[in-house]
Design a protein around this motif. Structure first.
Motif, short mmCIF file in Angstrom:
data_model
loop_
_atom_site.label_atom_id
_atom_site.label_comp_id
_atom_site.label_asym_id
_atom_site.label_seq_id
_atom_site.Cartn_x
_atom_site.Cartn_y
_atom_site.Cartn_z
N HIS A 118 -33.41 -36.33 43.69
CA HIS A 118 -34.28 -37.37 44.24
C HIS A 118 -34.70 -38.36 43.16
CE1 HIS A 118 -34.63 -35.40 48.16
NE2 HIS A 118 -34.64 -34.26 47.49
N ALA A 119 -34.93 -37.86 41.95
CA ALA A 119 -35.26 -38.77 40.86
C ALA A 119 -34.07 -39.66 40.53
CB ALA A 119 -35.68 -37.96 39.63
N HIS A 120 -32.86 -39.07 40.48
CA HIS A 120 -31.66 -39.87 40.23
C HIS A 120 -31.55 -41.02 41.25
CE1 HIS A 120 -30.02 -37.52 37.06
NE2 HIS A 120 -29.58 -36.51 37.78
N LEU A 139 -43.04 -30.09 40.40
CA LEU A 139 -42.00 -31.01 40.83
C LEU A 139 -42.24 -31.51 42.25
CD1 LEU A 139 -38.90 -29.07 39.39
CD2 LEU A 139 -40.35 -30.78 38.27
N HIS A 140 -42.77 -30.64 43.11
CA HIS A 140 -43.06 -31.04 44.48
C HIS A 140 -44.04 -32.20 44.53
CE1 HIS A 140 -44.18 -30.64 48.75
NE2 HIS A 140 -45.43 -30.76 48.34
N TRP A 141 -45.15 -32.10 43.80
CA TRP A 141 -46.17 -33.15 43.89
C TRP A 141 -45.73 -34.43 43.20
CZ3 TRP A 141 -48.96 -32.78 47.78
CH2 TRP A 141 -49.43 -31.56 48.24
N GLU A 142 -44.90 -34.32 42.17
CA GLU A 142 -44.37 -35.54 41.56
C GLU A 142 -43.40 -36.23 42.52
OE1 GLU A 142 -44.82 -34.54 36.82
OE2 GLU A 142 -42.95 -34.01 37.82
N LYS A 143 -42.64 -35.47 43.28
CA LYS A 143 -41.78 -36.08 44.29
C LYS A 143 -42.62 -36.70 45.41
CE LYS A 143 -38.15 -34.92 47.67
NZ LYS A 143 -38.93 -34.91 48.93
N ASP A 171 -24.50 -42.26 41.08
CA ASP A 171 -23.37 -41.38 40.78
C ASP A 171 -23.85 -39.99 40.39
OD1 ASP A 171 -21.55 -43.33 41.37
OD2 ASP A 171 -21.23 -43.95 39.28
N GLN A 172 -24.89 -39.94 39.58
CA GLN A 172 -25.44 -38.65 39.17
C GLN A 172 -26.07 -37.93 40.35
OE1 GLN A 172 -27.30 -40.88 35.73
NE2 GLN A 172 -27.30 -38.82 34.86
N ALA A 173 -26.74 -38.69 41.21
CA ALA A 173 -27.33 -38.10 42.41
C ALA A 173 -26.25 -37.50 43.30
CB ALA A 173 -28.13 -39.15 43.17
N ARG A 174 -25.14 -38.24 43.45
CA ARG A 174 -24.04 -37.78 44.31
C ARG A 174 -23.38 -36.53 43.73
NH1 ARG A 174 -21.87 -42.17 44.38
NH2 ARG A 174 -22.71 -42.99 46.34
#
Length: 240
Positions: free
Chosen positions: A197-199, A156-160, A206-209
């Motif tokens: 971060h993906a959201h 997940l780190h490298w994809e971010k 809204d989903q991120a929040r």
């Protein structure tokens, strides 16, 4: 430290150099440690030592060289060493070392994926593949949920870091599913944090929040480091 193979099977000169390199690395003198690792198999006359040297010791020396190169930020030569090991010699390592080998290989490839778009297209999928191997070792051979979780974190780190948001989103769902299935709340939290971060990147504010608010409440509950709390407050502010 325990010796990487029975002392009787390793030339004393090699073993002395190995232990000296370990001491230098532990002291933070990575460049000197690398030089010592590279000289382990050189005879007094400068030629390679003759005789049979245990394969696991040879593999471990190469792996330690790769660690030094990683610490120095020299990822291309580190990748070359790890690729050599991946041709079969890595199988001589202990199971724990094989896990560390795949984890290191994935992180080397992840760093190289940041260099350019061309590198990303080549090296990021390879990095994910190496982390998948690390997960398999962690689950099938070590039965170690901490190592399994660590491998997921680096995926997940490298994809971010490479901003491959769709892949990150998909893998966050997968990681969360493994966390639910294995009652691993830490893995679920890791997946939730990265998915925030993906959201945001995919426009799902809204989903991120909502997710970030949940994370922030948990950080307050466990009295997390203030810098972590500040980072998530900043994240929430970025959504406005």
């Amino acid at each position: 430290m325990s010796h990487p193979a029975p002392e009787s099977a390793i030339p004393s000169l090699c073993l002395d150099r190995f232990n000296a390199a370990v001491q230098l690395a532990n002291a933070g003198d990575v460049a000197a440690a690398l030089a010592h690792y590279r000289a382990i198999f050189a005879g007094e006359d400068g030629q390679r030592l003759q005789g049979t040297i245990p394969g696991r010791f040879v593999a471990l020396v190469k792996l330690r060289q790769a660690y030094c190169l990683m610490d120095l930020g020299d990822y291309d030569p580190a990748r070359e060493l790890l690729a050599q090991l991946d041709q079969g010699l890595a199988g001589q390592l202990s199971t724990e070392e094989i896990f560390e080998f795949y984890l290191a290989y994935g992180n080397v490839l992840g760093n190289l994926a940041l260099v350019s778009a061309e590198n990303q297209a080549t090296f990021l999928p390879e990095a994910i593949d190496r982390f998948a191997h690390a997960m398999n070792v962690a689950v099938e051979y070590l039965q170690d949920p901490d190592r399994f979780r660590t491998a997921w974190y680096w995926v997940l780190h490298w994809e971010k870091q490479t901003e491959t948001w769709e892949a990150l989103d998909e893998h966050c769902v997968d990681a969360n599913g493994f966390g639910v299935e294995n009652n691993d709340s830490q893995l679920q939290l890791i997946a939730l944090e990265f998915r925030c971060h993906a959201h945001r990147a995919l426009g799902r504010l809204d989903q991120a929040r909502q997710s970030a608010t949940t994370i922030l409440a948990w950080k307050h509950q466990v009295q997390a480091d203030p810098s972590e709390i500040d980072a998530w407050n900043d994240f929430l502010d970025s959504l406005d």
